[in-house]
Design an enzyme around this catalytic site. Structure first.
Site, PDB file in Angstrom:
ATOM      1  N   SER A  74      26.449  59.911  57.684  1.00 20.09           N
ATOM      2  CA  SER A  74      27.519  60.368  56.797  1.00 20.09           C
ATOM      3  C   SER A  74      28.535  59.252  56.582  1.00 20.09           C
ATOM      4  O   SER A  74      28.459  58.191  57.196  1.00 20.09           O
ATOM      5  CB  SER A  74      28.223  61.597  57.395  1.00 20.09           C
ATOM      6  OG  SER A  74      29.022  61.210  58.503  1.00 20.09           O
ATOM      7  N   SER A 131      31.818  59.294  57.279  1.00 22.37           N
ATOM      8  CA  SER A 131      33.073  59.518  57.990  1.00 22.37           C
ATOM      9  C   SER A 131      33.657  58.255  58.612  1.00 22.37           C
ATOM     10  O   SER A 131      34.838  58.230  58.958  1.00 22.37           O
ATOM     11  CB  SER A 131      32.880  60.577  59.079  1.00 22.37           C
ATOM     12  OG  SER A 131      32.063  60.087  60.126  1.00 22.37           O
ATOM     13  N   LYS A 154      32.457  58.077  66.241  1.00 21.67           N
ATOM     14  CA  LYS A 154      33.843  58.004  65.772  1.00 21.67           C
ATOM     15  C   LYS A 154      34.553  56.872  66.501  1.00 21.67           C
ATOM     16  O   LYS A 154      34.016  56.253  67.409  1.00 21.67           O
ATOM     17  CB  LYS A 154      34.589  59.313  66.041  1.00 21.67           C
ATOM     18  CG  LYS A 154      33.939  60.567  65.485  1.00 21.67           C
ATOM     19  CD  LYS A 154      34.015  60.672  63.977  1.00 21.67           C
ATOM     20  CE  LYS A 154      33.376  61.963  63.491  1.00 21.67           C
ATOM     21  NZ  LYS A 154      33.316  62.026  62.011  1.00 21.67           N
ATOM     22  N   SER A 188      36.469  63.214  57.511  1.00 22.02           N
ATOM     23  CA  SER A 188      35.964  63.112  58.872  1.00 22.02           C
ATOM     24  C   SER A 188      36.233  64.391  59.656  1.00 22.02           C
ATOM     25  O   SER A 188      37.385  64.850  59.753  1.00 22.02           O
ATOM     26  CB  SER A 188      36.601  61.921  59.600  1.00 22.02           C
ATOM     27  OG  SER A 188      36.182  61.858  60.943  1.00 22.02           O
TER      28      SER A 188
END
Length: 260
Positions: free
Chosen positions: A38, A40, A100, A208
């Site tokens: 993705s 994010s 992350k 996110s």
């Protein structure tokens, strides 16, 4: 001649077997492959980036240890995670791996005020870095279409996001992107990170699902240390297409790119 040919085939099979075995052991003990699914973490990581996660960076834990004897809590060897690390971790409730940036350490007070990250009541440093530009089109195997700060943008148009360089209290800097000034997580309550847990955010701040959202609503929430898999240090390969076999979509400029 037949015996020589047969012997050559056997040796080739042995070589392949041992190569696969060594690769498997290497992967199990030290590194874990990870595809970026993705957007994010744009623009640090793009959809289709492929990297190896350093499982030894923080030592073995519940979700990185290859041995049944590893403890359920705590870690074996390794260093403590540092603010600014890009980390792969197991989602505490969904049972899938996320990636992350670590922004909050145990005991920190974390808040987002008007889109600006504050740590222990101090806003992080921000410096304008121009716009991040990409084509608005379906991306990667999941065919996700990016959100744009200049929407509405038609397919095939230029999709822009505002880019800034964010500097954390320990001096580490990285790019972050902004899509909207009024997103749902641009203003948050104060989060006090519990002992033994961490707070994560995506670099693409308005796109996110991270620690700003509680696990009760499907977010990441606080992540216990035993859920950390490892640190992402370098992009090995990158493809912008639906398949890595679409060689015309490869991004050679991202091969072996360090992750900051």
């Amino acid at each position: 001649m037949a015996k020589k040919t047969e012997g050559g085939v056997v040796e080739t099979v042995k070589t392949i077997f041992w190569a696969l075995l060594i690769a498997g052991v290497f992967r199990t003990l030290f590194f874990q492959p990870f595809w970026i699914p993705s957007g994010s973490m744009k623009d640090t990581l793009l959809i289709g980036d492929f990297l190896f996660v350093n499982k030894m960076a923080y030592g073995y834990s519940r979700y990185s240890c290859p041995f049944a004897a590893c403890p359920i809590s705590g870690r074996i060897l390794g260093h403590d995670p540092e603010r600014g690390d890009v980390v792969v971790f197991r989602h505490p409730t969904k049972g899938v791996d996320f990636i992350k940036r670590l922004v909050g350490l145990p005991g920190d007070k974390i808040q987002v005020v008007n889109g600006v990250l504050t740590i222990n009541d101090q806003p992080v440093g921000l410096k304008a870095a121009g716009d991040f530009s990409e084509i608005k089109e379906p991306q990667g195997p999941q065919q996700l279409t990016p959100r744009c700060a200049n929407d509405p943008v038609g397919l095939g148009g230029t999709c822009l996001k505002t880019r800034q360089i964010e500097t954390l209290p320990n001096g580490r800097s990285h790019d972050i992107l902004n899509i909207s000034d009024n997103w749902v997580a641009d203003n948050t309550p104060v989060f006090t990170v519990p002992e033994g847990e961490y707070f994560f955010m995506g670099d693409n701040r308005d796109n996110s699902e991270d620690s700003r959202f509680s696990q009760s609503v499907g977010g990441v929430g606080f992540v216990p240390k035993e859920y950390l898999v490892g640190r992402a240090d370098r992009v090995i390969f990158s493809s912008a297409g639906r398949s890595l076999f679409f060689f015309w979509t490869w991004r050679p400029d991202r091969f072996f790119k360090a992750i900051e």
